[in-house]
Motif scaffolding. Structure first.
Motif, short mmCIF file in Angstrom:
data_model
loop_
_atom_site.label_atom_id
_atom_site.label_comp_id
_atom_site.label_asym_id
_atom_site.label_seq_id
_atom_site.Cartn_x
_atom_site.Cartn_y
_atom_site.Cartn_z
N THR A 32 0.87 -1.17 0.00
CA THR A 32 0.00 0.00 0.00
C THR A 32 0.91 1.22 0.00
OG1 THR A 32 -1.71 -1.15 1.30
CG2 THR A 32 -1.80 1.26 1.28
N ARG A 33 0.81 2.01 -1.04
CA ARG A 33 1.63 3.24 -1.09
C ARG A 33 0.78 4.34 -1.70
NH1 ARG A 33 6.10 -0.16 -2.69
NH2 ARG A 33 5.44 0.16 -4.84
N SER A 84 6.64 4.36 -15.69
CA SER A 84 5.30 4.02 -15.23
C SER A 84 5.13 4.65 -13.84
CB SER A 84 5.14 2.49 -15.21
OG SER A 84 3.79 2.12 -15.11
N HIS A 85 4.55 3.94 -12.91
CA HIS A 85 4.27 4.52 -11.59
C HIS A 85 4.68 3.57 -10.48
CE1 HIS A 85 0.71 1.92 -10.77
NE2 HIS A 85 0.71 1.84 -12.09
N ILE A 86 4.89 4.12 -9.29
CA ILE A 86 5.20 3.25 -8.14
C ILE A 86 4.20 3.42 -6.99
CG2 ILE A 86 7.68 3.04 -8.64
CD1 ILE A 86 8.14 5.13 -6.37
N ASP A 87 3.18 4.24 -7.17
CA ASP A 87 2.17 4.28 -6.11
C ASP A 87 1.30 3.03 -6.24
OD1 ASP A 87 0.89 5.32 -8.49
OD2 ASP A 87 -0.75 6.06 -7.23
N ALA A 88 0.68 2.63 -5.15
CA ALA A 88 -0.09 1.38 -5.14
C ALA A 88 -1.36 1.59 -4.34
CB ALA A 88 0.74 0.26 -4.53
N ILE A 89 -2.46 1.05 -4.84
CA ILE A 89 -3.73 1.15 -4.12
C ILE A 89 -3.62 0.34 -2.81
CG2 ILE A 89 -5.09 1.37 -6.25
CD1 ILE A 89 -6.04 -1.58 -5.65
N PHE A 127 5.73 8.48 -12.78
CA PHE A 127 4.60 9.41 -12.73
C PHE A 127 3.97 9.40 -11.33
CE2 PHE A 127 4.75 8.31 -17.29
CZ PHE A 127 4.84 9.59 -17.82
N THR A 128 3.57 10.56 -10.89
CA THR A 128 2.92 10.69 -9.59
C THR A 128 1.48 10.17 -9.66
OG1 THR A 128 4.24 12.53 -8.74
CG2 THR A 128 1.96 12.42 -8.00
N SER A 129 1.11 9.35 -8.69
CA SER A 129 -0.27 8.97 -8.43
C SER A 129 -1.04 8.52 -9.66
CB SER A 129 -1.02 10.16 -7.78
OG SER A 129 -2.24 9.73 -7.24
N GLU A 130 -0.60 7.41 -10.24
CA GLU A 130 -1.38 6.81 -11.31
C GLU A 130 -2.70 6.30 -10.75
OE1 GLU A 130 -2.71 3.61 -14.14
OE2 GLU A 130 -2.26 3.44 -12.02
N GLU A 131 -2.64 5.84 -9.50
CA GLU A 131 -3.84 5.30 -8.86
C GLU A 131 -4.69 6.45 -8.29
OE1 GLU A 131 -4.40 2.34 -9.41
OE2 GLU A 131 -2.50 1.24 -9.49
N PRO A 132 -6.02 6.30 -8.36
CA PRO A 132 -6.88 7.40 -7.91
C PRO A 132 -7.14 7.43 -6.40
CG PRO A 132 -8.20 5.64 -8.84
CD PRO A 132 -6.77 5.20 -8.96
N THR A 133 -6.39 6.61 -5.63
CA THR A 133 -6.70 6.37 -4.22
C THR A 133 -6.93 7.65 -3.42
OG1 THR A 133 -5.22 4.49 -4.39
CG2 THR A 133 -5.96 5.11 -2.18
N ARG A 134 -5.99 8.58 -3.52
CA ARG A 134 -6.07 9.71 -2.59
C ARG A 134 -7.00 10.83 -3.05
NH1 ARG A 134 -1.41 11.55 1.34
NH2 ARG A 134 -2.82 12.54 2.83
#
Ligand code: ZN
Length: 415
Positions: A32-33, A84-89, A127-134
């Motif tokens: 989770t990131r 790509s991205h390193i943030d994670a849901i 890329f910052t925040s590919e995931e829409p989590t926040r």
């Protein structure tokens, strides 16, 4: 380039993927990131350190998009991008996004070890925040890079605790004017993203590499039906204005509309249905639906939306309820660049990897980069097509195949 294979350091890459996965807000193997959280910042530091160690020059923009550049022989030419991205849901796995970032880095390291000198610079992008989590919006960094989200719109974004994007990014060290995040066409000569498939097709067919020809894009639709509540026993059926019964017609109409295009690539889903007041003995007075409609063909997708909008009107008239629909978001799909796809195909052949053309049904940062540069993606298989779960898994063999093909492709495009 024929000696590329032994030069790939897949063991090290797998170890780095595991180290990155261990940087998490949750206990391993759960990854989770969330963007601008403590784990996100530590993960960024980890990857930046690897990039610096590889001899790349690292810079960041005010939203935290990170660029690690291998200077080419002609530094004035627009670079070839990858990443790509390193943030994670919450409750995710090791590979989504991270394979494209650390795999891209390994591709660059391999080319350097081989003594290759690129004519164009090669730039690895995180890329910052590919995931829409926040913030509830996906691909934040690539969206802003491509001017698909304006600084003004970005400043309005809030997380669930009410903290603004501007407050959070500056508190975590990303300062400077958001206006400088956007780049005009030409920022990259070409961009190629390596990613796990997140679906079962490659594994099922035993194919090494998916050459992505189109990236489907979602449109999301919010529909609010207002009817009349009342006692479930005392209100007789004639004259009822049951908001849920009306909404049910809309759900089925959307399914019919998606099927009626006759195209396998048109999909529509109602994933949210909030019923008020939500009591077994009370007629629903208000229902909110949220629908996701996707296609690789923008006009065809939009025709499904127009159909459902006209059904909304028809249901409103016939049932005496009010139906309001709103398009929350509608990004155009992307068609991948033929020249990059040809380079990927030649690279896969040279590497002895089987390949097939396919569609990306999930969207990725490349969907937005496509607005300012020619893009293509290559997919590798992941076990069972599973993604966004802790048991997400891509084998060292399939990661190695992807990195091998990516390295050859970067060398070709940057020559
Ligand atoms: Zn991803």
């Amino acid at each position: 380039m024929t000696t590329l294979r032994p030069e790939l350091s897949i063991d090290r890459l797998i170890a780095e993927l595991q180290m990155l996965g261990a940087i998490s807000e949750a206990d391993p193997p759960v990854v989770t990131r969330v963007v601008f959280g403590e784990a996100d910042l530590r993960a960024r530091a980890f990857v930046k350190r690897l990039c610096v160690d590889a001899g790349l020059s690292v810079s960041e923009d005010p939203i935290g998009n990170t660029f690690a550049r291998w200077q080419g022989a002609d530094p004035d030419l627009a670079p070839i991008g990858t990443g790509s991205h390193i943030d994670a849901i919450p409750n995710a796995g090791l590979y989504d996004g991270c394979v494209g970032v650390l795999g891209g880095l390994e591709a660059i390291r391999t080319l350097r070890r081989l003594g290759f000198t690129p004519r164009r610079s090669i730039e690895l992008v995180i890329f910052t925040s590919e995931e829409p989590t926040r913030f509830g919006i996906g691909c934040l960094g690539s969206r802003m890079l491509a001017s698909a989200l304006s600084p003004g719109q970005a400043r309005l974004l809030r997380d669930k605790q009410g903290r603004g994007l501007d407050e959070l990014r500056t508190a975590t060290g990303f300062t400077g004017a958001l206006e400088s995040v956007a780049h005009p066409p030409g920022r990259f000569e070409q961009f190629v993203e390596l990613h796990i498939e997140q679906g079962p097709e490659l594994e099922r067919k035993g194919v090494d590499i998916g050459l992505v020809t189109h990236i489907a894009a979602p449109a999301s639709l919010r529909i609010v039906v207002e009817g009349e509540g009342g006692h479930a026993g005392a209100t007789l059926m004639p004259g009822r204005k049951d908001a849920l019964a009306a909404a049910a017609e809309l759900v089925l109409a959307l399914e019919r509309a998606a099927k009626s295009t006759g195209a396998i690539d048109t999909v529509a889903t109602v994933g949210i249905c909030d019923v008020f007041p939500g009591a077994v003995n009370s007629i629903p007075s208000r229902v909110q639906l949220e629908a996701d409609v996707r296609d690789i063909d923008g006009p065809r997708r939009d025709s499904v939306i127009r159909t459902i909008q006209s059904v909304c009107y028809e249901v409103q008239e016939r049932r005496g309820v009010t139906v309001a629909s709103e398009i929350v978001n509608a990004d155009p799909p992307a068609t991948c660049d033929v020249a990059i796809l040809t380079a990927l195909e030649e690279s896969a052949n040279a590497a002895g990897k089987t390949h097939q053309k396919m569609v990306s049904r999930a969207y990725h940062d490349s969907l937005f980069v496509a607005r300012i540069a020619p893009v293509a993606m290559l997919f590798i298989s992941c076990r069972g097509g599973v993604s966004h779960r802790p048991d997400e898994y891509a084998s060292p063999e399939s990661i190695g195949a992807g990195v091998h093909v990516l390295a050859r492709t970067l060398a070709q495009l940057a020559s």
